[in-house]
Design a protein around this motif. Structure first.
Motif, PDB file in Angstrom:
ATOM      1  N   ALA A 241     -57.152   9.283  39.088  1.00 60.49           N
ATOM      2  CA  ALA A 241     -56.628   9.644  40.571  1.00 60.49           C
ATOM      3  C   ALA A 241     -57.961  10.227  41.207  1.00 60.49           C
ATOM      4  O   ALA A 241     -58.001  10.047  42.644  1.00 60.49           O
ATOM      5  N   LEU A 242     -58.361  11.412  40.699  1.00 57.42           N
ATOM      6  CA  LEU A 242     -59.419  11.992  41.334  1.00 57.42           C
ATOM      7  C   LEU A 242     -60.617  11.007  41.837  1.00 57.42           C
ATOM      8  O   LEU A 242     -61.185  10.992  42.742  1.00 57.42           O
ATOM      9  N   ASN A 243     -60.765  10.213  40.612  1.00 59.64           N
ATOM     10  CA  ASN A 243     -62.166   9.172  41.063  1.00 59.64           C
ATOM     11  C   ASN A 243     -61.774   8.332  42.200  1.00 59.64           C
ATOM     12  O   ASN A 243     -62.454   8.163  43.114  1.00 59.64           O
ATOM     13  N   GLU A 244     -60.468   7.916  42.180  1.00 64.36           N
ATOM     14  CA  GLU A 244     -59.951   6.895  43.271  1.00 64.36           C
ATOM     15  C   GLU A 244     -60.395   7.752  44.733  1.00 64.36           C
ATOM     16  O   GLU A 244     -60.853   7.080  45.631  1.00 64.36           O
ATOM     17  N   ALA A 245     -59.807   9.015  44.867  1.00 65.04           N
ATOM     18  CA  ALA A 245     -59.579   9.725  46.119  1.00 65.04           C
ATOM     19  C   ALA A 245     -60.964  10.350  46.507  1.00 65.04           C
ATOM     20  O   ALA A 245     -61.568  10.311  47.686  1.00 65.04           O
ATOM     21  N   VAL A 246     -61.912  10.412  45.410  1.00 65.86           N
ATOM     22  CA  VAL A 246     -63.358  10.908  45.898  1.00 65.86           C
ATOM     23  C   VAL A 246     -64.278   9.645  46.151  1.00 65.86           C
ATOM     24  O   VAL A 246     -64.729   9.737  47.415  1.00 65.86           O
ATOM     25  N   ARG A 247     -63.986   8.470  45.723  1.00 66.91           N
ATOM     26  CA  ARG A 247     -64.775   7.393  46.139  1.00 66.91           C
ATOM     27  C   ARG A 247     -64.349   6.539  47.363  1.00 66.91           C
ATOM     28  O   ARG A 247     -64.883   5.962  48.302  1.00 66.91           O
ATOM     29  N   ASP A 248     -62.828   6.718  47.794  1.00 64.72           N
ATOM     30  CA  ASP A 248     -62.418   6.106  48.994  1.00 64.72           C
ATOM     31  C   ASP A 248     -62.647   7.238  50.137  1.00 64.72           C
ATOM     32  O   ASP A 248     -62.495   6.840  51.192  1.00 64.72           O
ATOM     33  N   GLY A 249     -63.387   8.405  49.700  1.00 59.82           N
ATOM     34  CA  GLY A 249     -63.706   9.386  50.842  1.00 59.82           C
ATOM     35  C   GLY A 249     -62.696  10.399  51.392  1.00 59.82           C
ATOM     36  O   GLY A 249     -62.841  11.094  52.221  1.00 59.82           O
ATOM     37  N   ARG A 250     -61.387  10.235  50.599  1.00 59.09           N
ATOM     38  CA  ARG A 250     -60.299  11.251  50.934  1.00 59.09           C
ATOM     39  C   ARG A 250     -60.705  12.696  50.304  1.00 59.09           C
ATOM     40  O   ARG A 250     -60.942  13.632  51.282  1.00 59.09           O
ATOM     41  N   ILE A 251     -61.197  12.763  49.307  1.00 58.91           N
ATOM     42  CA  ILE A 251     -61.523  14.242  48.891  1.00 58.91           C
ATOM     43  C   ILE A 251     -63.126  14.378  49.230  1.00 58.91           C
ATOM     44  O   ILE A 251     -64.128  13.420  48.723  1.00 58.91           O
ATOM     45  N   GLN A 252     -63.361  15.487  49.682  1.00 60.27           N
ATOM     46  CA  GLN A 252     -64.920  15.569  50.089  1.00 60.27           C
ATOM     47  C   GLN A 252     -65.329  16.856  49.393  1.00 60.27           C
ATOM     48  O   GLN A 252     -64.773  17.703  49.220  1.00 60.27           O
ATOM     49  N   LYS A 253     -66.646  17.042  49.577  1.00 58.20           N
ATOM     50  CA  LYS A 253     -67.332  18.253  49.009  1.00 58.20           C
ATOM     51  C   LYS A 253     -66.646  19.440  49.841  1.00 58.20           C
ATOM     52  O   LYS A 253     -66.623  19.324  50.941  1.00 58.20           O
ATOM     53  N   GLY A 254     -66.574  20.678  48.984  1.00 63.44           N
ATOM     54  CA  GLY A 254     -65.882  21.781  49.735  1.00 63.44           C
ATOM     55  C   GLY A 254     -64.423  21.644  49.464  1.00 63.44           C
ATOM     56  O   GLY A 254     -63.728  22.993  49.741  1.00 63.44           O
ATOM     57  N   ASP A 255     -63.679  20.555  49.382  1.00 65.13           N
ATOM     58  CA  ASP A 255     -62.027  20.500  49.164  1.00 65.13           C
ATOM     59  C   ASP A 255     -61.744  21.371  48.189  1.00 65.13           C
ATOM     60  O   ASP A 255     -62.105  21.246  47.067  1.00 65.13           O
ATOM     61  N   LEU A 256     -60.593  21.910  48.199  1.00 64.38           N
ATOM     62  CA  LEU A 256     -59.845  22.500  47.434  1.00 64.38           C
ATOM     63  C   LEU A 256     -58.805  21.725  46.896  1.00 64.38           C
ATOM     64  O   LEU A 256     -57.960  21.432  47.453  1.00 64.38           O
ATOM     65  N   VAL A 257     -58.857  21.546  45.390  1.00 69.48           N
ATOM     66  CA  VAL A 257     -58.133  20.692  44.765  1.00 69.48           C
ATOM     67  C   VAL A 257     -57.362  21.139  43.641  1.00 69.48           C
ATOM     68  O   VAL A 257     -57.928  22.029  42.793  1.00 69.48           O
ATOM     69  N   LEU A 258     -56.098  20.906  43.555  1.00 69.89           N
ATOM     70  CA  LEU A 258     -54.950  21.492  42.686  1.00 69.89           C
ATOM     71  C   LEU A 258     -54.853  20.366  41.632  1.00 69.89           C
ATOM     72  O   LEU A 258     -54.278  19.467  42.123  1.00 69.89           O
ATOM     73  N   MET A 259     -54.821  20.467  40.489  1.00 67.16           N
ATOM     74  CA  MET A 259     -54.533  19.560  39.361  1.00 67.16           C
ATOM     75  C   MET A 259     -53.246  20.209  38.371  1.00 67.16           C
ATOM     76  O   MET A 259     -53.536  21.316  38.076  1.00 67.16           O
ATOM     77  N   GLU A 260     -52.325  19.355  38.068  1.00 64.08           N
ATOM     78  CA  GLU A 260     -51.406  19.978  37.161  1.00 64.08           C
ATOM     79  C   GLU A 260     -50.917  18.654  36.274  1.00 64.08           C
ATOM     80  O   GLU A 260     -50.769  17.434  36.839  1.00 64.08           O
ATOM     81  N   ALA A 261     -50.288  19.239  35.077  1.00 59.67           N
ATOM     82  CA  ALA A 261     -49.922  18.306  34.243  1.00 59.67           C
ATOM     83  C   ALA A 261     -48.965  18.736  33.199  1.00 59.67           C
ATOM     84  O   ALA A 261     -49.198  19.845  32.750  1.00 59.67           O
TER      85      ALA A 261
END
Length: 322
Positions: A288-308
């Motif tokens: 999911a992270l790969n998809e959002a980084v590569r399509d430009g949604r997640i940018q450098k400097g963004d604060l990302v929370l992951m949980e599982a």
């Protein structure tokens, strides 16, 4: 004078098997329907391995993408950590197979088994190696072939899972407020009987299929993931409004929606792939992270929370400044 070492996330990668199996495809083999699956999970399709695709080959493919994006040569990697519940062999570890596939001859590699929480566990481990100075560049990979654990006659479980691999490269840095800010890990073996695989190499007379009490898993997920999210926020003196992206484990759309509401995040700030990938266990967050980084949604400097949350039970969270 430089500050303490921090683990920066500099590259992402992913791999999905060539074969796509839709809900309608499954409905031709078992008593189910596209409507039934969508209503309960949000899933419409999943990728399933075929031919020469393996846990190790998928992990290596995802790792190559992460290295390419980071501009790092494979021979410069110090460590490889693979989160998986579905290794190709009992041993050697998938991580050492990836090491060979990438042509790496130094450093070390090992696997982590924490079910669907495995990627968060692996991320925390890699972060510790970098902070201690033991490694400067670490590949963290989640790779799974859950299709080989499933009873394809059990419609309550076989519709839920898919195969795939995701990877990130972590590199040592000293920039304050960048990279992995904190990780939080938990387990409780008392609930191990609500989500498990019935047997393994050492257990004769077992099915070696995934077993799950869905309602119980859902109940635990809502409570324990909320606790893990709160823990990450409190550790960094943040609120839900400070989070720019939620990249959750992709198990069930209702659970994902619940976590988004808790953080008061709009739907367009939550990365969702469960509809197309299904539950890929330890691979779901990095995919999911790969998809959002590569399509430009997640940018450098963004604060990302992951949980599982996964079988064990295991659960955890990680907060990362990209």
């Amino acid at each position: 004078m430089s500050g303490p070492l921090r683990a920066r996330l500099t590259g992402v990668g992913g791999y999905l098997p060539r074969t796509i199996v839709t809900n309608d495809d499954l409905a031709q083999k078992i008593e189910t329907s596209d409507e039934w699956i969508r209503a309960r999970t949000g899933i419409t399709q999943r990728h399933i391995v075929s031919g020469d695709e393996t846990t190790a080959s998928m992990a290596a493919a995802a790792a190559r993408q992460a290295l390419e994006q980071a501009g790092v040569n494979a021979e410069d990697v110090d460590a490889i950590i693979v989160a998986t519940s579905t290794p190709d062999q009992v041993f050697p570890a998938v991580a050492t197979q990836v090491q060979a596939l990438l042509g790496i001859t130094k450093g070390f590699g090992f696997d982590i088994s924490a079910a669907c929480s495995g990627f968060v566990y692996a991320l925390a481990s890699a972060n510790s190696f970098i902070q201690s100075g033991l490694a400067k560049k670490v590949l963290v990979i989640g790779s799974e072939v859950f299709s080989r654990l499933l009873d394809w006659n059990d419609r309550t479980t076989c519709v839920l899972f898919g195969d795939g691999a995701g990877a990130v490269l972590l590199e040592a840095g000293t920039e304050e407020g960048e990279g992995i800010l904190s990780t939080h890990l938990h387990s409780d073996g008392r609930s191990g009987d609500i989500l498990y695989v019935d047997g393994a190499v050492g257990c004769a007379g077992t099915t070696q299929h995934l077993k799950m009490l869905g309602r119980e898993v859902f109940r635990h997920a809502v409570v324990k993931l909320s606790q893990a999210v709160d823990e990450a926020l409190e550790a960094n003196n943040l609120t839900g409004q400070d989070i720019q992206w939620l990249v959750p484990h992709q198990a069930n759309l209702r659970i994902i929606d619940g976590m988004a509401k808790k953080l008061a995040l709009p739907a367009d700030r939550v990365v969702v792939t469960v509809d197309r990938h299904a539950n890929t266990s330890a691979a779901s967050i990095p995919l999911a992270l790969n998809e959002a980084v590569r399509d430009g949604r997640i940018q450098k400097g963004d604060l990302v929370l992951m949980e599982a949350l996964g079988g064990g039970l295991t659960w955890g969270s990680a907060l990362v400044r990209m």
